[in-house]
Design a protein around this motif. Structure first.
Motif, PDB file in Angstrom:
ATOM      1  N   ALA A 115       0.858  -1.187   0.000  1.00 16.73           N
ATOM      2  CA  ALA A 115       0.000   0.000   0.000  1.00 16.73           C
ATOM      3  C   ALA A 115       0.893   1.237   0.000  1.00 16.73           C
ATOM      4  CB  ALA A 115      -0.891   0.004   1.235  1.00 16.73           C
ATOM      5  N   THR A 116       0.437   2.270  -0.655  1.00 12.89           N
ATOM      6  CA  THR A 116       1.173   3.534  -0.621  1.00 12.89           C
ATOM      7  C   THR A 116       0.712   4.312   0.600  1.00 12.89           C
ATOM      8  OG1 THR A 116       1.350   3.571  -3.026  1.00 12.89           O
ATOM      9  CG2 THR A 116       1.707   5.651  -1.872  1.00 12.89           C
ATOM     10  N   VAL A 117       1.655   4.661   1.451  1.00 15.46           N
ATOM     11  CA  VAL A 117       1.378   5.372   2.686  1.00 15.46           C
ATOM     12  C   VAL A 117       2.104   6.710   2.635  1.00 15.46           C
ATOM     13  CG1 VAL A 117       1.645   5.271   5.196  1.00 15.46           C
ATOM     14  CG2 VAL A 117       1.164   3.185   3.928  1.00 15.46           C
ATOM     15  N   VAL A 118       1.465   7.735   3.136  1.00 17.52           N
ATOM     16  CA  VAL A 118       2.093   9.061   3.166  1.00 17.52           C
ATOM     17  C   VAL A 118       2.417   9.416   4.607  1.00 17.52           C
ATOM     18  CG1 VAL A 118       1.828  11.507   2.633  1.00 17.52           C
ATOM     19  CG2 VAL A 118       0.830   9.781   1.111  1.00 17.52           C
ATOM     20  N   THR A 119       3.692   9.669   4.855  1.00 20.44           N
ATOM     21  CA  THR A 119       4.150  10.093   6.175  1.00 20.44           C
ATOM     22  C   THR A 119       5.047  11.308   5.992  1.00 20.44           C
ATOM     23  OG1 THR A 119       4.067   7.833   7.031  1.00 20.44           O
ATOM     24  CG2 THR A 119       5.393   9.399   8.261  1.00 20.44           C
ATOM     25  N   GLY A 120       4.739  12.362   6.726  1.00 17.99           N
ATOM     26  CA  GLY A 120       5.530  13.578   6.600  1.00 17.99           C
ATOM     27  C   GLY A 120       5.481  14.160   5.201  1.00 17.99           C
ATOM     28  N   GLY A 121       4.368  13.938   4.498  1.00 18.02           N
ATOM     29  CA  GLY A 121       4.204  14.460   3.155  1.00 18.02           C
ATOM     30  C   GLY A 121       4.908  13.652   2.079  1.00 18.02           C
ATOM     31  N   PHE A 137       5.455   6.360   0.466  1.00 15.26           N
ATOM     32  CA  PHE A 137       6.331   5.194   0.356  1.00 15.26           C
ATOM     33  C   PHE A 137       5.479   3.940   0.331  1.00 15.26           C
ATOM     34  CE2 PHE A 137       5.814   5.715   4.896  1.00 15.26           C
ATOM     35  CZ  PHE A 137       5.767   4.424   5.395  1.00 15.26           C
ATOM     36  N   GLU A 138       6.070   2.866  -0.204  1.00 13.21           N
ATOM     37  CA  GLU A 138       5.385   1.580  -0.281  1.00 13.21           C
ATOM     38  C   GLU A 138       5.539   0.846   1.045  1.00 13.21           C
ATOM     39  OE1 GLU A 138       3.866  -0.059  -3.316  1.00 13.21           O
ATOM     40  OE2 GLU A 138       3.687   2.105  -3.590  1.00 13.21           O
ATOM     41  N   PRO A 172       5.192  -9.755  -1.309  1.00 15.33           N
ATOM     42  CA  PRO A 172       6.496  -9.812  -1.977  1.00 15.33           C
ATOM     43  C   PRO A 172       7.621  -9.211  -1.118  1.00 15.33           C
ATOM     44  CG  PRO A 172       4.822  -9.174  -3.543  1.00 15.33           C
ATOM     45  CD  PRO A 172       4.169  -9.171  -2.178  1.00 15.33           C
ATOM     46  N   MET A 173       7.347  -8.075  -0.476  1.00 12.81           N
ATOM     47  CA  MET A 173       8.365  -7.466   0.380  1.00 12.81           C
ATOM     48  C   MET A 173       8.643  -8.360   1.597  1.00 12.81           C
ATOM     49  SD  MET A 173       8.414  -4.067   2.726  1.00 12.81           S
ATOM     50  CE  MET A 173       7.380  -4.917   3.880  1.00 12.81           C
ATOM     51  N   ILE A 174       7.577  -8.838   2.226  1.00  9.77           N
ATOM     52  CA  ILE A 174       7.752  -9.711   3.392  1.00  9.77           C
ATOM     53  C   ILE A 174       8.507 -10.971   2.995  1.00  9.77           C
ATOM     54  CG2 ILE A 174       6.507 -11.174   5.040  1.00  9.77           C
ATOM     55  CD1 ILE A 174       4.336  -8.933   5.105  1.00  9.77           C
TER      56      ILE A 174
END
Length: 192
Positions: A18-24, A27-28, A33-35
């Motif tokens: 999921a695309t998450v926005v932190t501090g503007g 990031f993915e 697949p990442m795990i």
């Protein structure tokens, strides 16, 4: 010598990141697949002395897993090389027939020691109370514990099952596990 435990829980069908926005900044985050890549990297340090475990609620949540009732998650977790999954309360959401199908498809064990059939008092056929893995330096027993309340699951999905107190279930299997293993792991979906 040591062994390592690689652990996930509450994946809730998140095959994709999921695309998450932190501090503007976006990031993915997450995704199997990442795990899986992280598990592959970490398992390489000690392949014969690594356990890959999930503590439940793996399948219900995201669209893809919802459409195929967890088949894609079971397949991906098998490819990653999970050893066992404790059943979480939401793993019962699609009913016992679907759990039985996932158990047949998965290369890893589904565990619950404290969910039993009302008629027999035994673990349902799609799960085991515990497994023992030989990590060469020690045999390790892994017991699965499920959240002990069916009130947050559709009644039809758990018809004929009884959720017993986790402590009582551990006590029931402890002597047998001690005979078979030097180390005991409680893989729990108890929320504590």
């Amino acid at each position: 010598d040591r062994f390592q435990i690689l652990h996930t829980n509450d994946l809730h069908g998140r095959l994709d990141a999921a695309t998450v926005v932190t501090g503007g900044k976006p990031f993915e985050q997450g995704g199997l697949p990442m795990i899986g890549g992280m598990i592959q990297r970490d398992r390489a340090r000690a392949p014969e002395r690594t356990l890959v475990l999930d503590a439940g609620d793996a399948w219900v949540g995201q669209l893809i897993s919802g459409l195929d009732r967890g088949r894609s998650m079971a397949k991906a977790m098998s490819l990653i090389g999970y050893d066992a999954q404790a059943l979480g309360n939401h793993d019962f959401d699609w009913g016992q027939d679907e759990l039985a199908a996932r158990a047949k498809e998965a290369s890893f064990a589904l565990l619950t020691a404290n969910v039993v059939e009302e008629a027999t008092g035994r673990t349902p056929p799609f799960a085991k109370p515990f497994i023992v893995k030989d990590l060469k330096i020690a045999k390790v027993a892994i017991i699965g514990l499920t959240y002990p309340s069916s009130t947050i699951i559709r009644a039809a999905s758990v018809k004929g099952l009884r959720f017993e107190p986790a402590v009582d279930s551990v006590k029931k299997y402890l002597p047998e596990m001690k005979k078979q293993a030097a180390v005991i792991i409680a893989l729990s979906h108890l929320g504590i």
